[in-house]
Design a protein around this motif. Structure first.
Motif, PDB file in Angstrom:
ATOM      1  N   MET A  74       0.824  -1.210   0.000  1.00  0.00           N
ATOM      2  CA  MET A  74       0.000   0.000   0.000  1.00  0.00           C
ATOM      3  C   MET A  74       0.857   1.259   0.000  1.00  0.00           C
ATOM      4  SD  MET A  74      -3.210  -0.726  -0.242  1.00  0.00           S
ATOM      5  CE  MET A  74      -3.977   0.806   0.305  1.00  0.00           C
ATOM      6  N   ARG A  75       1.961   1.231   0.751  1.00  0.00           N
ATOM      7  CA  ARG A  75       2.805   2.422   0.832  1.00  0.00           C
ATOM      8  C   ARG A  75       3.576   2.674  -0.463  1.00  0.00           C
ATOM      9  NH1 ARG A  75       4.245   0.185   6.696  1.00  0.00           N
ATOM     10  NH2 ARG A  75       2.553   1.207   7.867  1.00  0.00           N
ATOM     11  N   MET A  76       3.662   1.676  -1.333  1.00  0.00           N
ATOM     12  CA  MET A  76       4.256   1.872  -2.660  1.00  0.00           C
ATOM     13  C   MET A  76       3.381   2.740  -3.557  1.00  0.00           C
ATOM     14  SD  MET A  76       5.250  -2.051  -3.680  1.00  0.00           S
ATOM     15  CE  MET A  76       5.139  -1.630  -5.437  1.00  0.00           C
ATOM     16  N   LEU A  77       2.081   2.697  -3.320  1.00  0.00           N
ATOM     17  CA  LEU A  77       1.139   3.199  -4.319  1.00  0.00           C
ATOM     18  C   LEU A  77       1.188   4.702  -4.568  1.00  0.00           C
ATOM     19  CD1 LEU A  77      -2.007   0.971  -3.620  1.00  0.00           C
ATOM     20  CD2 LEU A  77      -0.085   0.583  -5.183  1.00  0.00           C
ATOM     21  N   PRO A  78       1.264   5.577  -3.554  1.00  0.00           N
ATOM     22  CA  PRO A  78       1.233   7.010  -3.865  1.00  0.00           C
ATOM     23  C   PRO A  78       2.280   7.455  -4.885  1.00  0.00           C
ATOM     24  CG  PRO A  78       0.825   6.697  -1.532  1.00  0.00           C
ATOM     25  CD  PRO A  78       1.206   5.345  -2.084  1.00  0.00           C
ATOM     26  N   PRO A  79       3.568   7.107  -4.738  1.00  0.00           N
ATOM     27  CA  PRO A  79       4.528   7.547  -5.762  1.00  0.00           C
ATOM     28  C   PRO A  79       4.311   6.890  -7.122  1.00  0.00           C
ATOM     29  CG  PRO A  79       5.608   6.145  -4.124  1.00  0.00           C
ATOM     30  CD  PRO A  79       4.259   6.457  -3.597  1.00  0.00           C
ATOM     31  N   LEU A  80       3.821   5.655  -7.140  1.00  0.00           N
ATOM     32  CA  LEU A  80       3.563   4.994  -8.419  1.00  0.00           C
ATOM     33  C   LEU A  80       2.398   5.655  -9.146  1.00  0.00           C
ATOM     34  CD1 LEU A  80       3.941   1.218  -7.460  1.00  0.00           C
ATOM     35  CD2 LEU A  80       5.584   2.668  -8.653  1.00  0.00           C
ATOM     36  N   LEU A  81       1.333   5.950  -8.424  1.00  0.00           N
ATOM     37  CA  LEU A  81       0.162   6.597  -9.026  1.00  0.00           C
ATOM     38  C   LEU A  81       0.513   7.988  -9.541  1.00  0.00           C
ATOM     39  CD1 LEU A  81      -2.435   5.491  -6.343  1.00  0.00           C
ATOM     40  CD2 LEU A  81      -2.470   4.779  -8.744  1.00  0.00           C
ATOM     41  N   LYS A  82       1.394   8.673  -8.822  1.00  0.00           N
ATOM     42  CA  LYS A  82       1.811  10.007  -9.249  1.00  0.00           C
ATOM     43  C   LYS A  82       2.692   9.935 -10.493  1.00  0.00           C
ATOM     44  CE  LYS A  82       4.143  14.184  -7.561  1.00  0.00           C
ATOM     45  NZ  LYS A  82       4.820  14.836  -6.393  1.00  0.00           N
ATOM     46  N   ALA A  83       3.585   8.950 -10.537  1.00  0.00           N
ATOM     47  CA  ALA A  83       4.532   8.848 -11.653  1.00  0.00           C
ATOM     48  C   ALA A  83       3.884   8.331 -12.932  1.00  0.00           C
ATOM     49  CB  ALA A  83       5.698   7.934 -11.255  1.00  0.00           C
ATOM     50  N   ILE A  84       2.833   7.500 -12.780  1.00  0.00           N
ATOM     51  CA  ILE A  84       2.170   6.900 -13.945  1.00  0.00           C
ATOM     52  C   ILE A  84       0.687   7.274 -13.885  1.00  0.00           C
ATOM     53  CG2 ILE A  84       1.763   4.765 -15.246  1.00  0.00           C
ATOM     54  CD1 ILE A  84       4.081   3.501 -13.732  1.00  0.00           C
TER      55      ILE A  84
END
Length: 214
Positions: A74-84
């Motif tokens: 879950m903590r991976m998701l914010p930067p991934l959603l922002k980058a893609i």
């Protein structure tokens, strides 16, 4: 598994036979998913539709809990959603704690705790909790996934890892004594579960190379 056998007292190990219970490779096999992906999960009011050109990150578990690396995922998701910006995330499984300790407050689940922790860092329109899936939908999700995440602490290696591998899914797996002997180095993107920066960077590298939604 070999890892389990090695944890019995030494005098018993030679008496224990390691037998792989197998995976149905007639069902869990590479399958072309044409057009949009439709998933009918137990927690879905209506079928979830993932567009054919959307990059897709997936995670599946019997229970959303620390033993299966749910907080780290879950903590991976914010930067991934922002980058893609086109990234879609599907989380299949039940909102329950099967093997791990509960979160700090007994009145909430790990899912609730992580959603509260991350708050508006998550784009909830792109993070989908389907609940448990029927096997057909689960198989299609594995085949459509651009990156399927399997995290675990040292425990029994899940059927889910073998099923995803049998489908030819692009896998991200954390290095752990219970899993590293299961796959060859080339069969997964191997990461350290407690290195959040590495988790994000490796996921970005794989999802970016998928070439969808660009």
């Amino acid at each position: 598994t070999v890892w389990q056998q090695q944890h019995f007292p030494e005098q018993y190990r030679s008496k224990i036979q390691v037998i792989f219970d197998g995976v149905d490779t007639d069902f869990f096999r590479p399958t072309m998913v044409e057009g949009d992906l439709l998933l009918e999960g137990k927690a879905c009011d209506q079928p979830l539709r993932i567009a054919a050109d959307a990059p897709l990150l997936t995670y599946a578990t019997r229970g959303m809990e620390p033993l299966r690396g749910f907080p780290q995922f879950m903590r991976m998701l914010p930067p991934l959603l922002k980058a893609i910006p086109a990234l879609q995330v599907v989380i299949a499984g039940d909102d329950r704690c099967v093997y791990s300790h509960p979160p700090d407050r007994p009145d909430r689940s790990w899912k609730q705790a992580l959603l509260e922790e991350l708050g508006d860092q998550l784009d909830h329109s792109r993070v989908h909790f389907t609940g448990s899936l029927m096997y057909r939908d689960y198989q299609l999700m594995l085949n459509r996934s651009d990156l399927h995440v399997y995290f675990t602490r040292s425990y029994v290696t899940s059927w889910g890892l073998f099923q995803a591998a049998a489908c030819g899914a692009s896998l991200m797996v954390n290095r752990d004594p219970a899993t590293t002997y299961v796959l060859d180095n080339q069969q997964a993107c191997w990461v350290a579960l407690d290195d959040p920066d590495q988790l994000v960077q490796q996921a970005l590298a794989v999802l970016s190379s998928a070439g969808r939604g660009r």
